[in-house]
Design a protein around this motif. Structure first.
Motif, PDB file in Angstrom:
ATOM      1  N   LEU A  99     -14.454  -8.733 -20.306  1.00 16.64           N
ATOM      2  CA  LEU A  99     -13.114  -8.194 -20.428  1.00 16.64           C
ATOM      3  C   LEU A  99     -12.272  -8.793 -19.324  1.00 16.64           C
ATOM      4  O   LEU A  99     -12.637  -8.731 -18.159  1.00 16.64           O
ATOM      5  CB  LEU A  99     -13.188  -6.676 -20.296  1.00 16.64           C
ATOM      6  N   ARG A 100     -11.181  -9.412 -19.690  1.00 11.91           N
ATOM      7  CA  ARG A 100     -10.272  -9.921 -18.678  1.00 11.91           C
ATOM      8  C   ARG A 100      -8.998  -9.123 -18.744  1.00 11.91           C
ATOM      9  O   ARG A 100      -8.393  -8.997 -19.796  1.00 11.91           O
ATOM     10  CB  ARG A 100      -9.957 -11.394 -18.922  1.00 11.91           C
ATOM     11  N   PHE A 101      -8.618  -8.599 -17.615  1.00  8.46           N
ATOM     12  CA  PHE A 101      -7.454  -7.737 -17.605  1.00  8.46           C
ATOM     13  C   PHE A 101      -6.840  -7.760 -16.221  1.00  8.46           C
ATOM     14  O   PHE A 101      -7.533  -7.549 -15.222  1.00  8.46           O
ATOM     15  CB  PHE A 101      -7.864  -6.315 -17.999  1.00  8.46           C
ATOM     16  N   ALA A 102      -5.557  -8.051 -16.163  1.00  8.66           N
ATOM     17  CA  ALA A 102      -4.799  -7.959 -14.915  1.00  8.66           C
ATOM     18  C   ALA A 102      -5.486  -8.691 -13.766  1.00  8.66           C
ATOM     19  O   ALA A 102      -5.550  -8.190 -12.652  1.00  8.66           O
ATOM     20  CB  ALA A 102      -4.584  -6.493 -14.549  1.00  8.66           C
ATOM     21  N   GLY A 103      -5.979  -9.885 -14.052  1.00  5.75           N
ATOM     22  CA  GLY A 103      -6.553 -10.680 -12.978  1.00  5.75           C
ATOM     23  C   GLY A 103      -7.972 -10.323 -12.600  1.00  5.75           C
ATOM     24  O   GLY A 103      -8.539 -10.909 -11.698  1.00  5.75           O
ATOM     25  N   VAL A 168      -3.767 -12.159  -1.709  1.00  7.47           N
ATOM     26  CA  VAL A 168      -4.122 -10.757  -1.856  1.00  7.47           C
ATOM     27  C   VAL A 168      -3.621  -9.989  -0.638  1.00  7.47           C
ATOM     28  O   VAL A 168      -3.795 -10.437   0.496  1.00  7.47           O
ATOM     29  CB  VAL A 168      -5.657 -10.570  -1.948  1.00  7.47           C
ATOM     30  N   VAL A 169      -2.979  -8.879  -0.882  1.00  9.81           N
ATOM     31  CA  VAL A 169      -2.616  -7.956   0.192  1.00  9.81           C
ATOM     32  C   VAL A 169      -3.355  -6.652  -0.073  1.00  9.81           C
ATOM     33  O   VAL A 169      -3.281  -6.107  -1.169  1.00  9.81           O
ATOM     34  CB  VAL A 169      -1.095  -7.703   0.235  1.00  9.81           C
ATOM     35  N   SER A 170      -4.097  -6.185   0.936  1.00 10.36           N
ATOM     36  CA  SER A 170      -4.864  -4.954   0.758  1.00 10.36           C
ATOM     37  C   SER A 170      -4.337  -3.879   1.693  1.00 10.36           C
ATOM     38  O   SER A 170      -4.151  -4.114   2.888  1.00 10.36           O
ATOM     39  CB  SER A 170      -6.345  -5.202   1.060  1.00 10.36           C
ATOM     40  N   LEU A 171      -4.076  -2.731   1.130  1.00 13.17           N
ATOM     41  CA  LEU A 171      -3.701  -1.571   1.935  1.00 13.17           C
ATOM     42  C   LEU A 171      -4.950  -0.699   2.061  1.00 13.17           C
ATOM     43  O   LEU A 171      -5.518  -0.277   1.045  1.00 13.17           O
ATOM     44  CB  LEU A 171      -2.586  -0.772   1.244  1.00 13.17           C
ATOM     45  N   VAL A 172      -5.371  -0.484   3.281  1.00 14.08           N
ATOM     46  CA  VAL A 172      -6.619   0.250   3.500  1.00 14.08           C
ATOM     47  C   VAL A 172      -6.285   1.636   4.059  1.00 14.08           C
ATOM     48  O   VAL A 172      -5.515   1.759   5.014  1.00 14.08           O
ATOM     49  CB  VAL A 172      -7.531  -0.518   4.479  1.00 14.08           C
ATOM     50  N   TYR A 173      -6.866   2.640   3.416  1.00  8.70           N
ATOM     51  CA  TYR A 173      -6.630   4.023   3.835  1.00  8.70           C
ATOM     52  C   TYR A 173      -7.929   4.639   4.300  1.00  8.70           C
ATOM     53  O   TYR A 173      -9.021   4.118   4.002  1.00  8.70           O
ATOM     54  CB  TYR A 173      -6.049   4.827   2.665  1.00  8.70           C
ATOM     55  N   ARG A 174      -7.799   5.768   4.951  1.00  6.46           N
ATOM     56  CA  ARG A 174      -8.998   6.480   5.391  1.00  6.46           C
ATOM     57  C   ARG A 174      -9.732   7.031   4.174  1.00  6.46           C
ATOM     58  O   ARG A 174      -9.144   7.247   3.131  1.00  6.46           O
ATOM     59  CB  ARG A 174      -8.604   7.613   6.325  1.00  6.46           C
ATOM     60  N   GLY A 175     -11.006   7.216   4.351  1.00 10.54           N
ATOM     61  CA  GLY A 175     -11.789   7.809   3.277  1.00 10.54           C
ATOM     62  C   GLY A 175     -12.228   6.788   2.228  1.00 10.54           C
ATOM     63  O   GLY A 175     -12.592   7.137   1.112  1.00 10.54           O
ATOM     64  N   ASP A 180      -5.726  -3.061  -3.481  1.00 14.39           N
ATOM     65  CA  ASP A 180      -5.558  -4.513  -3.437  1.00 14.39           C
ATOM     66  C   ASP A 180      -4.381  -4.878  -4.325  1.00 14.39           C
ATOM     67  O   ASP A 180      -4.336  -4.488  -5.491  1.00 14.39           O
ATOM     68  CB  ASP A 180      -6.809  -5.226  -3.964  1.00 14.39           C
ATOM     69  N   GLU A 181      -3.445  -5.622  -3.760  1.00 18.97           N
ATOM     70  CA  GLU A 181      -2.317  -6.109  -4.558  1.00 18.97           C
ATOM     71  C   GLU A 181      -2.467  -7.617  -4.640  1.00 18.97           C
ATOM     72  O   GLU A 181      -2.686  -8.290  -3.637  1.00 18.97           O
ATOM     73  CB  GLU A 181      -0.996  -5.715  -3.898  1.00 18.97           C
ATOM     74  N   PHE A 182      -2.348  -8.111  -5.827  1.00 18.74           N
ATOM     75  CA  PHE A 182      -2.725  -9.506  -6.080  1.00 18.74           C
ATOM     76  C   PHE A 182      -1.647 -10.171  -6.912  1.00 18.74           C
ATOM     77  O   PHE A 182      -1.144  -9.594  -7.876  1.00 18.74           O
ATOM     78  CB  PHE A 182      -4.059  -9.509  -6.813  1.00 18.74           C
ATOM     79  N   ASP A 183      -1.257 -11.356  -6.467  1.00 16.00           N
ATOM     80  CA  ASP A 183      -0.232 -12.093  -7.198  1.00 16.00           C
ATOM     81  C   ASP A 183      -0.776 -12.471  -8.572  1.00 16.00           C
ATOM     82  O   ASP A 183      -1.476 -13.453  -8.729  1.00 16.00           O
ATOM     83  CB  ASP A 183       0.151 -13.353  -6.409  1.00 16.00           C
ATOM     84  N   GLY A 184      -0.457 -11.672  -9.556  1.00 17.91           N
ATOM     85  CA  GLY A 184      -1.049 -11.817 -10.877  1.00 17.91           C
ATOM     86  C   GLY A 184      -0.561 -13.029 -11.640  1.00 17.91           C
ATOM     87  O   GLY A 184      -1.091 -13.359 -12.694  1.00 17.91           O
ATOM     88  N   ARG A 185       0.481 -13.709 -11.089  1.00 15.33           N
ATOM     89  CA  ARG A 185       0.939 -14.899 -11.804  1.00 15.33           C
ATOM     90  C   ARG A 185       0.031 -16.080 -11.532  1.00 15.33           C
ATOM     91  O   ARG A 185       0.104 -17.096 -12.186  1.00 15.33           O
ATOM     92  CB  ARG A 185       2.371 -15.241 -11.368  1.00 15.33           C
ATOM     93  N   LEU A 186      -0.782 -15.942 -10.501  1.00 16.69           N
ATOM     94  CA  LEU A 186      -1.669 -17.046 -10.164  1.00 16.69           C
ATOM     95  C   LEU A 186      -2.905 -16.992 -11.037  1.00 16.69           C
ATOM     96  O   LEU A 186      -3.426 -15.932 -11.324  1.00 16.69           O
ATOM     97  CB  LEU A 186      -2.085 -16.957  -8.695  1.00 16.69           C
ATOM     98  N   GLU A 187      -3.324 -18.159 -11.451  1.00 18.43           N
ATOM     99  CA  GLU A 187      -4.577 -18.254 -12.175  1.00 18.43           C
ATOM    100  C   GLU A 187      -5.537 -19.021 -11.293  1.00 18.43           C
ATOM    101  O   GLU A 187      -5.112 -19.820 -10.483  1.00 18.43           O
ATOM    102  CB  GLU A 187      -4.363 -18.990 -13.493  1.00 18.43           C
ATOM    103  N   VAL A 246       2.409  -8.503 -10.729  1.00 17.64           N
ATOM    104  CA  VAL A 246       1.447  -8.188  -9.679  1.00 17.64           C
ATOM    105  C   VAL A 246       0.333  -7.329 -10.281  1.00 17.64           C
ATOM    106  O   VAL A 246       0.608  -6.440 -11.091  1.00 17.64           O
ATOM    107  CB  VAL A 246       2.119  -7.420  -8.520  1.00 17.64           C
ATOM    108  N   SER A 247      -0.885  -7.645  -9.898  1.00 18.70           N
ATOM    109  CA  SER A 247      -2.024  -6.833 -10.336  1.00 18.70           C
ATOM    110  C   SER A 247      -2.456  -5.919  -9.201  1.00 18.70           C
ATOM    111  O   SER A 247      -2.426  -6.317  -8.043  1.00 18.70           O
ATOM    112  CB  SER A 247      -3.195  -7.721 -10.740  1.00 18.70           C
ATOM    113  N   TYR A 248      -2.827  -4.722  -9.555  1.00 24.22           N
ATOM    114  CA  TYR A 248      -3.243  -3.742  -8.563  1.00 24.22           C
ATOM    115  C   TYR A 248      -4.659  -3.285  -8.850  1.00 24.22           C
ATOM    116  O   TYR A 248      -5.063  -3.156 -10.014  1.00 24.22           O
ATOM    117  CB  TYR A 248      -2.310  -2.526  -8.587  1.00 24.22           C
ATOM    118  N   ARG A 249      -5.362  -3.044  -7.762  1.00 21.48           N
ATOM    119  CA  ARG A 249      -6.744  -2.598  -7.869  1.00 21.48           C
ATOM    120  C   ARG A 249      -6.934  -1.492  -6.847  1.00 21.48           C
ATOM    121  O   ARG A 249      -6.920  -1.755  -5.651  1.00 21.48           O
ATOM    122  CB  ARG A 249      -7.656  -3.796  -7.564  1.00 21.48           C
ATOM    123  N   LEU A 250      -7.021  -0.275  -7.327  1.00 23.44           N
ATOM    124  CA  LEU A 250      -7.147   0.874  -6.440  1.00 23.44           C
ATOM    125  C   LEU A 250      -8.590   1.355  -6.458  1.00 23.44           C
ATOM    126  O   LEU A 250      -9.093   1.767  -7.503  1.00 23.44           O
ATOM    127  CB  LEU A 250      -6.206   2.001  -6.903  1.00 23.44           C
TER     128      LEU A 250
END
Lengths: 267, 168
Positions: A99-103, A168-175, A180-187, A246-250
């Motif tokens: 399955l390919r989806f959002a990068g 990729v820009v990652s926002l890291v939280y406690r717990g 991860d935010e990823f430039d989804g236009r890039l292949e 932009v693709s997001y991965r939470l």
């Protein structure tokens, strides 16, 4: 039952052709060594063919030919990866569980036979910590923060382009929660996930979102499409979605409901 | 570059024709055979079709050696697209994804020969001549079998069309 004529033969054929474009097949593996080895091993048999018996004086021909064949075989496979159909930006499902989806690329199967995560996985390539403002200046895409989570504990930039713009820009939280935010236009794609059979579909801002409820093996795929097996790690439950560019991965939300609630406050 | 294209397409063909996880072996075998027979290739048919014919043959051999087509590319796969968790998923994208899932499902339910011809002619977008080479059928058979498969597909789909109107 009456057959609906509005769906004429031309429409269906066109639809089927379009469907073909949505079917992702796995990347052809690197067959170069195998093909080369077999061609070399087979060479004596080839030479024995009556039609290809070298004449005296032109003995260089077979070896030249063999070298050419091996070179051609090498070229074939080396370039294959470069001309793969790019990962689709939107929902695509494969016929065999890929399955390919959002990068992201999700390989579904029995987790027991899949690859194992590294006990001490490497971080993403060229990763560094930065302030949120700097991340926003450097990235080529808008770096959004989910209001529900607030200001991240740490911001990480990874895999920069030549001009320093992170892929990729990652926002890291406690717990153990990270976005991860990823430039989804890039292949090509961004990460590969080796997930179990469970995937669920939800919706974020009118677009499909994919929920992987179980722990799964994750690895990073760089901008050349190279899989970084050293980054292979076990990931927690993850929600994946895209806003079109932009693709997001939470990762690490305790439930799909909570992940969706977080995703919907992204601004 | 052209040759590389053949290679990627070869893999895709083998995969969609049902070689499944054995696609790698099929393509490897086909490469070796193609290179070995390169001098036999006279260039009177496009190289791609010639290579695909070998792929088709290898895939058939594979099916013969299996007790069943368990590697069938169009086997029951967990489908992407909106599931029952999001029945009212808005947007054209969701609707289109649903339609694709329905279509794929219908293709999957076809008989083996119907499915093969649909895979070649449409999903792989091969010409009639190429399809004939890959499947090892006469061209007339490809033509009639394609028409028949489309009729069957349309019949299968007619039940599920109530919510979607094809545009155009």
């Amino acid at each position: 039952m009456a057959e609906p004529r509005r769906d004429g033969p031309v429409d269906l054929a066109a639809e089927l052709r379009a469907l073909g474009g949505w079917l992702d097949t796995p990347e052809p593996p690197d067959l170069r060594p195998a093909v080369r080895a077999r061609l070399t091993a087979d060479e004596p048999r080839v030479r024995r063919l009556p039609s290809f018996r070298p004449l005296p004086g032109v003995r260089w021909l077979p070896s030249l030919r063999r070298r050419w064949l091996v070179a051609a075989a090498a070229l074939l496979v080396a370039l294959t990866l470069a001309v793969l159909p790019p990962g689709r930006a939107a929902v695509a499902h494969a016929v065999t569980g890929l399955l390919r989806f959002a990068g992201i690329e999700v390989h579904r199967g029995q987790p027991s036979v899949g690859p194992t995560p590294n006990p001490t996985p490497s971080p993403l390539p060229s990763i560094r910590s930065a302030a949120l403002d700097e991340a926003r200046r450097q990235a080529r895409f808008p770096v959004l923060v989910p209001a529900r989570l607030g200001v991240p504990g740490e911001v990480l930039l990874a895999d920069p382009a030549g001009d320093g713009a992170p892929r990729v820009v990652s926002l890291v939280y406690r717990g153990g929660v990270r976005l991860d935010e990823f430039d989804g236009r890039l292949e090509p794609g961004f990460v590969k996930s080796m997930a179990g059979p469970q995937t669920e579909w939800y919706e974020v801002a009118g677009r499909p979102a994919l929920w992987l409820p179980d722990p799964h093996v994750l690895e990073y795929v760089d901008r050349q499409g190279v899989r970084h097996t050293e980054t292979r790690r076990l990931a927690a439950a993850t929600l994946v979605w895209t806003d079109g560019t932009v693709s997001y991965r939470l990762e690490g939300a305790p439930s799909a409901a909570e992940a969706l609630a977080i995703a919907r406050t992204l601004a | 570059m052209l040759v590389a294209r053949h290679s990627a397409f070869a893999h895709r063909t083998a995969w969609l024709l049902g070689a499944g996880d054995d696609a790698e072996d099929v393509v490897q075998e086909a490469f070796v055979k193609a290179f070995r027979r390169l001098r036999l290739y006279r260039g009177d048919s496009p190289f791609r079709a010639w290579l695909l014919a070998i792929i088709g043959n290898e895939t058939r051999n594979l099916h013969r050696s299996r007790s069943r087509r368990d590697g069938l590319a169009l086997r029951a796969a967990a489908l992407g697209g909106p599931g029952p968790e999001a029945p009212d998923l808005p947007g054209d994208a969701a609707l289109a994804a649903e339609r694709r899932a329905t279509l794929l499902d219908a293709v999957r339910q076809l008989d083996e020969r119907d499915r093969d011809v649909v895979v070649c002619r449409y999903l792989l977008d091969l010409s009639e001549a190429e399809t004939a080479q890959v499947l090892g059928w006469p061209r007339g058979t490809v033509k009639s079998r394609t028409a028949r498969a489309l009729v069957k597909l349309r019949t299968r789909l007619s039940a599920g069309l109530s919510r979607e109107v094809p545009h155009g």
